[in-house]
Design an enzyme around this catalytic site. Sequence first.
Site, PDB file in Angstrom:
ATOM      1  N   TYR A   1       2.050  11.401 -10.749  1.00  0.00           N
ATOM      2  CA  TYR A   1       1.564  10.338  -9.877  1.00  0.00           C
ATOM      3  C   TYR A   1       1.118   9.115 -10.678  1.00  0.00           C
ATOM      4  O   TYR A   1       1.510   7.979 -10.386  1.00  0.00           O
ATOM      5  CB  TYR A   1       0.403  10.866  -9.029  1.00  0.00           C
ATOM      6  CG  TYR A   1      -0.386   9.786  -8.333  1.00  0.00           C
ATOM      7  CD1 TYR A   1       0.216   8.978  -7.360  1.00  0.00           C
ATOM      8  CD2 TYR A   1      -1.726   9.561  -8.635  1.00  0.00           C
ATOM      9  CE1 TYR A   1      -0.500   7.974  -6.726  1.00  0.00           C
ATOM     10  CE2 TYR A   1      -2.446   8.569  -8.005  1.00  0.00           C
ATOM     11  CZ  TYR A   1      -1.837   7.771  -7.053  1.00  0.00           C
ATOM     12  OH  TYR A   1      -2.543   6.771  -6.436  1.00  0.00           O
TER      13      TYR A   1
ATOM     14  N   LEU B   1       0.805  -1.213   0.000  1.00  0.00           N
ATOM     15  CA  LEU B   1       0.000   0.000   0.000  1.00  0.00           C
ATOM     16  C   LEU B   1       0.842   1.268   0.000  1.00  0.00           C
ATOM     17  O   LEU B   1       0.363   2.333  -0.416  1.00  0.00           O
ATOM     18  CB  LEU B   1      -0.912   0.044   1.233  1.00  0.00           C
ATOM     19  CG  LEU B   1      -1.840  -1.136   1.513  1.00  0.00           C
ATOM     20  CD1 LEU B   1      -2.564  -0.919   2.844  1.00  0.00           C
ATOM     21  CD2 LEU B   1      -2.845  -1.317   0.390  1.00  0.00           C
TER      22      LEU B   1
END
Length: 366
Positions: free
Chosen positions: A193, A91
């Site tokens: 991103y 994560l």
Amino acid sequence: MTSADAPTTRGGGTCLVTGGAGFIGTAISPALVASFDRVVAMDNLHPQIHPSAERPRDLHPDVELLVHDVTDAQAWDEVLATVRPDVVVHLAAETGTGQSLAESTRHATVNVVGTSQMLDALHRSGHLPRRIVLTSSRAVYGEGAWRRDGDGSTFYPPQRTRESLEGGQWDFPGAAPEPMRASTTFPAPVSVYGGTKLAQEHVLRAWAHSFGVEAVVLRLQNVYGPGQSLINPYTGIMSLFCRLAKAGESIPLYEDGQVRRDFVLIDDVARAVHLAAVVEPAPDEPVDVGSGEHQTIALAAELIAERYGAPAPHVTGQFRDGDVRHAWADVATAERVLGWTPEFDLRAGIDRLATWIDENLSATRS
């Protein structure tokens, strides 16, 4: 899907969760504890998310928390000396689309180098997990696929230019967007991103296939809900909208307010991530995770304003570089390979988020 075709689950052993003290990590911790014999969270408790650098109160008490940074090779060696994971849920990531434009090195370092450091350390340790689950993002698709009104052909729009945005040209004329589905939508990120998340996917898949490790990739839409950071200015417009409306302010809407997003509640996302860690067989294609519907930003803001009795939202015409116009997921693959379907619609999700914010802010003031 027949009962014979339905996926099964397999737990037991050790699960290592990078970024395990974050928004999604705390949300999945109860289910992981119930499925695995040992669950270890590795997190650097970054002050942008954890201002007090304390263990999150919502992290299940049976989860072992190790405070380390995924970009630190020595830290990885220390962790893997005592933790031999059967499953890794990866994560840990920098997630701010706007922030990535100004801090591209930080995003690339955490998202790409952090992943490669993990993989190198696993190889050095002499112990490979049977599965690695990566939470990727809908940002890898960029604007996604659009269909021309005239002949119905599909095309992939380029990144919207500052000139077009300043001129109020929000959409791509003569065309309509398609839902995002990994099986047919070609990834074409338009933000730093998004580029780092796609690189993560490529690095993980190349490494995992070489060593016989299962690589499960989940492409998440806009995740929101209880537990989301209330101090991080780069993520979570839903929590920002709630706080503005709670203060009696009118919510500002970027562009023309008709930007479409797929807001998926953390409860649904947590179930999907948990299933990705235990489902058998492991999905061999990226899995899109969303709410099963799309809403305009304006509608989300209107529901939040209604919840708080706040003034109506207002359109500002502002925009954010790197944002895509529309994004939502086709979740049919998630249903087929995970046995998962979303359970919360937008109104129910907003109510859960707003209730949590009210309780959280009241507790903070107390």
